[in-house]
Motif scaffolding. Structure first.
Motif, PDB file in Angstrom:
ATOM      1  N   GLN A 180       0.817  -1.213   0.000  1.00  0.00           N
ATOM      2  CA  GLN A 180       0.000   0.000   0.000  1.00  0.00           C
ATOM      3  C   GLN A 180       0.854   1.268   0.000  1.00  0.00           C
ATOM      4  O   GLN A 180       0.395   2.327  -0.410  1.00  0.00           O
ATOM      5  CB  GLN A 180      -0.926   0.008   1.221  1.00  0.00           C
ATOM      6  CG  GLN A 180      -1.868  -1.189   1.298  1.00  0.00           C
ATOM      7  CD  GLN A 180      -2.916  -1.174   0.196  1.00  0.00           C
ATOM      8  OE1 GLN A 180      -3.210  -0.138  -0.398  1.00  0.00           O
ATOM      9  NE2 GLN A 180      -3.475  -2.352  -0.104  1.00  0.00           N
ATOM     10  N   HIS A 181       2.078   1.158   0.499  1.00  0.00           N
ATOM     11  CA  HIS A 181       2.979   2.303   0.617  1.00  0.00           C
ATOM     12  C   HIS A 181       4.365   1.892   0.128  1.00  0.00           C
ATOM     13  O   HIS A 181       4.672   0.689   0.043  1.00  0.00           O
ATOM     14  CB  HIS A 181       3.050   2.788   2.072  1.00  0.00           C
ATOM     15  CG  HIS A 181       1.712   3.090   2.661  1.00  0.00           C
ATOM     16  ND1 HIS A 181       0.999   4.220   2.354  1.00  0.00           N
ATOM     17  CD2 HIS A 181       0.941   2.364   3.530  1.00  0.00           C
ATOM     18  CE1 HIS A 181      -0.155   4.206   3.005  1.00  0.00           C
ATOM     19  NE2 HIS A 181      -0.213   3.088   3.730  1.00  0.00           N
ATOM     20  N   ASP A 206       7.497  10.997  -3.937  1.00  0.00           N
ATOM     21  CA  ASP A 206       6.548  10.855  -2.835  1.00  0.00           C
ATOM     22  C   ASP A 206       6.471  12.170  -2.080  1.00  0.00           C
ATOM     23  O   ASP A 206       7.404  12.554  -1.370  1.00  0.00           O
ATOM     24  CB  ASP A 206       6.995   9.726  -1.909  1.00  0.00           C
ATOM     25  CG  ASP A 206       5.957   9.399  -0.843  1.00  0.00           C
ATOM     26  OD1 ASP A 206       4.786   9.782  -1.029  1.00  0.00           O
ATOM     27  OD2 ASP A 206       6.324   8.778   0.164  1.00  0.00           O
ATOM     28  N   LYS A 207       5.342  12.898  -2.292  1.00  0.00           N
ATOM     29  CA  LYS A 207       5.135  14.200  -1.642  1.00  0.00           C
ATOM     30  C   LYS A 207       6.270  15.164  -1.958  1.00  0.00           C
ATOM     31  O   LYS A 207       6.778  15.872  -1.098  1.00  0.00           O
ATOM     32  CB  LYS A 207       4.989  14.021  -0.128  1.00  0.00           C
ATOM     33  CG  LYS A 207       3.785  13.172   0.265  1.00  0.00           C
ATOM     34  CD  LYS A 207       3.704  12.983   1.765  1.00  0.00           C
ATOM     35  CE  LYS A 207       2.505  12.102   2.125  1.00  0.00           C
ATOM     36  NZ  LYS A 207       2.407  11.834   3.576  1.00  0.00           N
ATOM     37  N   LEU A 258       0.404   0.058  -6.206  1.00  0.00           N
ATOM     38  CA  LEU A 258       0.830   1.452  -6.012  1.00  0.00           C
ATOM     39  C   LEU A 258       0.434   2.300  -7.220  1.00  0.00           C
ATOM     40  O   LEU A 258       1.269   2.940  -7.868  1.00  0.00           O
ATOM     41  CB  LEU A 258       2.339   1.531  -5.777  1.00  0.00           C
ATOM     42  CG  LEU A 258       2.869   0.786  -4.537  1.00  0.00           C
ATOM     43  CD1 LEU A 258       4.387   0.792  -4.532  1.00  0.00           C
ATOM     44  CD2 LEU A 258       2.330   1.403  -3.266  1.00  0.00           C
ATOM     45  N   GLN A 260      -0.848   5.052  -7.686  1.00  0.00           N
ATOM     46  CA  GLN A 260      -0.643   6.506  -7.656  1.00  0.00           C
ATOM     47  C   GLN A 260       0.709   6.916  -8.226  1.00  0.00           C
ATOM     48  O   GLN A 260       0.978   8.103  -8.410  1.00  0.00           O
ATOM     49  CB  GLN A 260      -0.784   7.038  -6.215  1.00  0.00           C
ATOM     50  CG  GLN A 260       0.310   6.586  -5.247  1.00  0.00           C
ATOM     51  CD  GLN A 260       0.013   5.250  -4.580  1.00  0.00           C
ATOM     52  OE1 GLN A 260      -0.628   4.389  -5.168  1.00  0.00           O
ATOM     53  NE2 GLN A 260       0.470   5.073  -3.348  1.00  0.00           N
ATOM     54  N   HIS A 261       1.538   5.945  -8.539  1.00  0.00           N
ATOM     55  CA  HIS A 261       2.896   6.254  -8.983  1.00  0.00           C
ATOM     56  C   HIS A 261       3.107   5.877 -10.449  1.00  0.00           C
ATOM     57  O   HIS A 261       2.734   4.790 -10.886  1.00  0.00           O
ATOM     58  CB  HIS A 261       3.923   5.504  -8.130  1.00  0.00           C
ATOM     59  CG  HIS A 261       3.998   6.003  -6.727  1.00  0.00           C
ATOM     60  ND1 HIS A 261       4.562   7.203  -6.381  1.00  0.00           N
ATOM     61  CD2 HIS A 261       3.542   5.433  -5.563  1.00  0.00           C
ATOM     62  CE1 HIS A 261       4.470   7.374  -5.075  1.00  0.00           C
ATOM     63  NE2 HIS A 261       3.848   6.311  -4.555  1.00  0.00           N
ATOM     64  N   ARG A 262       3.716   6.809 -11.187  1.00  0.00           N
ATOM     65  CA  ARG A 262       4.249   6.558 -12.527  1.00  0.00           C
ATOM     66  C   ARG A 262       5.754   6.766 -12.469  1.00  0.00           C
ATOM     67  O   ARG A 262       6.224   7.735 -11.892  1.00  0.00           O
ATOM     68  CB  ARG A 262       3.670   7.542 -13.548  1.00  0.00           C
ATOM     69  CG  ARG A 262       2.194   7.426 -13.817  1.00  0.00           C
ATOM     70  CD  ARG A 262       1.836   8.412 -14.922  1.00  0.00           C
ATOM     71  NE  ARG A 262       0.428   8.391 -15.259  1.00  0.00           N
ATOM     72  CZ  ARG A 262      -0.101   9.093 -16.263  1.00  0.00           C
ATOM     73  NH1 ARG A 262       0.682   9.866 -17.018  1.00  0.00           N
ATOM     74  NH2 ARG A 262      -1.394   9.035 -16.521  1.00  0.00           N
ATOM     75  N   GLU A 305      -4.963   2.825 -16.146  1.00  0.00           N
ATOM     76  CA  GLU A 305      -5.584   3.735 -15.179  1.00  0.00           C
ATOM     77  C   GLU A 305      -6.935   3.223 -14.688  1.00  0.00           C
ATOM     78  O   GLU A 305      -7.550   3.850 -13.823  1.00  0.00           O
ATOM     79  CB  GLU A 305      -5.745   5.119 -15.804  1.00  0.00           C
ATOM     80  CG  GLU A 305      -4.450   5.774 -16.265  1.00  0.00           C
ATOM     81  CD  GLU A 305      -3.424   5.906 -15.147  1.00  0.00           C
ATOM     82  OE1 GLU A 305      -3.831   6.118 -13.986  1.00  0.00           O
ATOM     83  OE2 GLU A 305      -2.224   5.771 -15.427  1.00  0.00           O
ATOM     84  N   PRO A 307      -9.241   1.326 -12.346  1.00  0.00           N
ATOM     85  CA  PRO A 307      -9.034   0.771 -11.010  1.00  0.00           C
ATOM     86  C   PRO A 307      -9.355  -0.722 -10.967  1.00  0.00           C
ATOM     87  O   PRO A 307     -10.216  -1.221 -11.692  1.00  0.00           O
ATOM     88  CB  PRO A 307     -10.018   1.560 -10.143  1.00  0.00           C
ATOM     89  CG  PRO A 307     -10.366   2.769 -10.942  1.00  0.00           C
ATOM     90  CD  PRO A 307     -10.269   2.368 -12.377  1.00  0.00           C
TER      91      PRO A 307
END
Length: 311
Positions: A180-181, A206-207, A258, A260-262, A305, A307
């Motif tokens: 998840q992270h 990441d952020k 994950l 959210q990451h490219r 993309e 889900p």
């Protein structure tokens, strides 16, 4: 002396029957025509024409020479027409180089459609994992990936964009859990794709902070299709280019984690030597790819993309 010009003038004099008529046809003065024929004879050290006040006649040497001139000038005109026509009509052998994954998954399928549109172009597609020297190796076009093209004298046309995603087999995730992270990746077997374009490290943003994950030594391979097969068999978590991953997703062999990451975002470029007098086969190939590649990647990226319950 321009030999071909002198040969043209001599041939026109023979056909017209006089210096004056040849001069009018060639938009030259009679003196210019006479001088060019005399210079040709001096160069050859042979008399080509017998001149009298009333008529011209060919010598034996001149009779043989004018036939050779006609043959040479015909070949020269044909070669000039062919070279000029190359800018107008796509024709001949088009030598293209691409990195392997892009070539097998995208360019090879597109080649069939291109051949239907331009049947007189013979497409010679070579694939490898290296960056070739376009000019030294005789390629007409090189298809490559880059964040930014380096300065060079080559022309670079942007064709589209690509990126990589993290993925794994459903069976692997059922057994080992879903990361998840980013920190969760330390508890997973991360497979190493050794790629000359992307490198073999995973750099995440990441952020606003870049974090690197170094894949394990458990398994490594240098071809993305082979990595997709290994990951699909449940060996671990891998990083794959979007066009390779999308097909594995459609087949249900891999899913994205994950999401959210490219990673490894790159531009796709066509490189070729010059815009000046651009060969029609090169121009039409590049224009064809500029239209087709974004459409193809749009479809792949829609799949990536979408889900899934694994995300």
């Amino acid at each position: 002396m321009d030999m071909f010009q002198a040969m043209r003038v001599f041939t026109r004099v023979v056909d017209a029957g006089s210096f004056t008529a040849a001069a009018q046809a060639l938009d030259l003065s009679t003196a210019q025509v006479s001088r060019l024929v005399s210079e040709l004879e001096n160069h050859l050290q042979a008399r080509l024409l017998q001149r009298t006040t009333r008529r011209l006649s060919l010598t034996g040497v001149g009779s043989r020479y004018v036939e050779r001139c006609r043959q040479l000038l015909h070949e020269l005109d044909a070669a000039s027409a062919e070279a000029s026509g190359a800018r107008l009509k796509p024709k001949g052998c088009l030598r293209v180089h691409s990195i392997t994954g892009l070539g097998t998954q995208l360019l090879a399928p597109l080649a069939s459609r291109f051949s239907e549109l331009y049947p007189e172009v013979n497409l010679d597609l070579s694939l490898s994992q290296r960056h070739p020297d376009l000019l030294e190796e005789g390629h007409d076009v090189v298809i490559t990936l880059a964040r930014v093209l380096p300065d060079s004298e080559l022309v670079g046309q942007h064709l589209g964009s690509t990126y990589s995603v993290v993925c794994a087999a459903p069976a692997y995730l059922e057994q080992h859990g879903i990361p998840q992270h980013l920190n969760d990746l330390s508890g997973h077997r991360c497979l190493r794709l050794v790629d000359p374009v992307f490198g073999d490290s995973w750099t995440f943003s990441d952020k606003g902070i870049e974090r690197q994950v170094r894949p394990s030594e458990t398994f490594q391979v240098n071809v993305a299709e082979a990595m997709a097969q290994a990951a699909g068999a449940g060996m671990g978590v891998c990083l794959l280019p979007d066009l390779i991953a999308a097909k594995a997703f459609q087949q249900g062999k891999l899913v994205r984690v994950l999401p959210q990451h490219r990673l490894h975002e790159r531009g796709i470029y066509a490189l070729y030597p010059s815009r000046r007098f651009l060969d029609a086969k090169v121009r039409t190939w590049v224009e064809f790819l500029k239209e087709e590649i974004p459409k193809a990647f749009s479809g792949y990226q829609t799949i990536l993309e979408t889900p899934s319950y694994w995300a």
